[in-house]
Design a protein around this motif. Sequence first.
Motif, PDB file in Angstrom:
ATOM      1  N   ASN A   1      32.266  36.271  27.457  1.00 44.06           N
ATOM      2  CA  ASN A   1      33.466  36.549  28.248  1.00 44.06           C
ATOM      3  C   ASN A   1      33.136  36.443  29.734  1.00 44.06           C
ATOM      4  O   ASN A   1      31.986  36.574  30.144  1.00 44.06           O
TER       5      ASN A   1
ATOM      6  N   TYR B   1      35.151  35.689  34.002  1.00 43.32           N
ATOM      7  CA  TYR B   1      36.332  35.534  34.855  1.00 43.32           C
ATOM      8  C   TYR B   1      35.890  34.821  36.128  1.00 43.32           C
ATOM      9  O   TYR B   1      34.696  34.617  36.362  1.00 43.32           O
TER      10      TYR B   1
ATOM     11  N   TYR C   1      34.931  29.770  35.485  1.00 47.23           N
ATOM     12  CA  TYR C   1      35.168  30.251  34.115  1.00 47.23           C
ATOM     13  C   TYR C   1      36.599  29.939  33.684  1.00 47.23           C
ATOM     14  O   TYR C   1      37.551  30.528  34.202  1.00 47.23           O
TER      15      TYR C   1
ATOM     16  N   TYR D   1      40.643  33.021  36.636  1.00 45.12           N
ATOM     17  CA  TYR D   1      41.473  34.168  37.006  1.00 45.12           C
ATOM     18  C   TYR D   1      40.652  35.198  37.771  1.00 45.12           C
ATOM     19  O   TYR D   1      39.430  35.280  37.637  1.00 45.12           O
TER      20      TYR D   1
ATOM     21  N   SER E   1      43.094  40.348  37.484  1.00 46.56           N
ATOM     22  CA  SER E   1      43.753  39.791  36.302  1.00 46.56           C
ATOM     23  C   SER E   1      42.959  40.101  35.043  1.00 46.56           C
ATOM     24  O   SER E   1      43.523  40.457  34.006  1.00 46.56           O
ATOM     25  N   ALA E   2      41.637  39.960  35.133  1.00 46.56           N
ATOM     26  CA  ALA E   2      40.777  40.218  33.982  1.00 46.56           C
ATOM     27  C   ALA E   2      40.872  41.673  33.542  1.00 46.56           C
ATOM     28  O   ALA E   2      40.998  41.972  32.345  1.00 46.56           O
TER      29      ALA E   2
ATOM     30  N   VAL F   1      42.091  33.376  30.279  1.00 42.59           N
ATOM     31  CA  VAL F   1      41.919  34.409  31.313  1.00 42.59           C
ATOM     32  C   VAL F   1      40.489  34.941  31.309  1.00 42.59           C
ATOM     33  O   VAL F   1      39.796  34.904  32.337  1.00 42.59           O
ATOM     34  N   THR F   2      40.047  35.451  30.156  1.00 46.64           N
ATOM     35  CA  THR F   2      38.716  36.070  30.068  1.00 46.64           C
ATOM     36  C   THR F   2      37.910  35.582  28.858  1.00 46.64           C
ATOM     37  O   THR F   2      36.799  36.063  28.635  1.00 46.64           O
TER      38      THR F   2
ATOM     39  N   ASP G   1      28.873  40.484  34.399  1.00 53.29           N
ATOM     40  CA  ASP G   1      30.315  40.714  34.198  1.00 53.29           C
ATOM     41  C   ASP G   1      30.605  41.676  33.042  1.00 53.29           C
ATOM     42  O   ASP G   1      31.755  42.060  32.825  1.00 53.29           O
TER      43      ASP G   1
END
Length: 227
Positions: free
Chosen positions: A115, A117, A121, A125, A129-130, A176-177, A200
Amino acid sequence: MSKTFIAEVIGTAILVLFGCGAAVLMGAHIGMLGIALAFGLSIVAAAYGIGPISGAHLNPAVSLGVFVAGRMSGAELALYVLAQVVGAVVGAAVVYAIASGQAGYDIAVNGLAQNGYGAGYLGEYSLTSALIFEAVMTFVFVTVILGVTQEGSPGAMAGLAIGLTLTGIHLVGINVTGVSVNPARSFGPALFVGGKAMADLWIFILAPLAGGAVAGLVHRMGVTRAA
């Protein structure tokens, strides 16, 4: 309790094998829709396969929600979370072992469905947002789980409902993620990829746990619980 531990290890490994495996091994062929279906189908498989033993949480955020809702003890929560993390690592290790057998595969370049952001990526986003996506979608996911597994619900359909919900969440948010809504699912691949994936990781621990806890609290208050 040993059977419960083993069931959660196996179930979480299935989740990572199906979902992350689809992204890493077949992503270029099946696209985001295929990956979303793989994650959803993994839940259906695990729910009916090991659900009668452990309830097939497969996710620390789900277990936390169940705990906050008053359905399990703190000791049970710790056991479930440990099993889920172990299962995710096992699943990621298997996916990595398979992927590394392909000519040209480089985990630093191709990844392991970790995963993330931001710049570089997927949809790039922002952090905000994440965080919003992961917290809100985990709240939705855990709310559905608590609802379909409560007394009086059509239990035979619970696994299908939960799996379809996870599929829908992936259809909304892969770009998104990569979609976590599950700290264990995020930890497994990040452990092998390292670098930014590990840096992250806090996002995919904090936001899902917050969403799951709020869902459990709302359910305990009776807002999403049948009378």
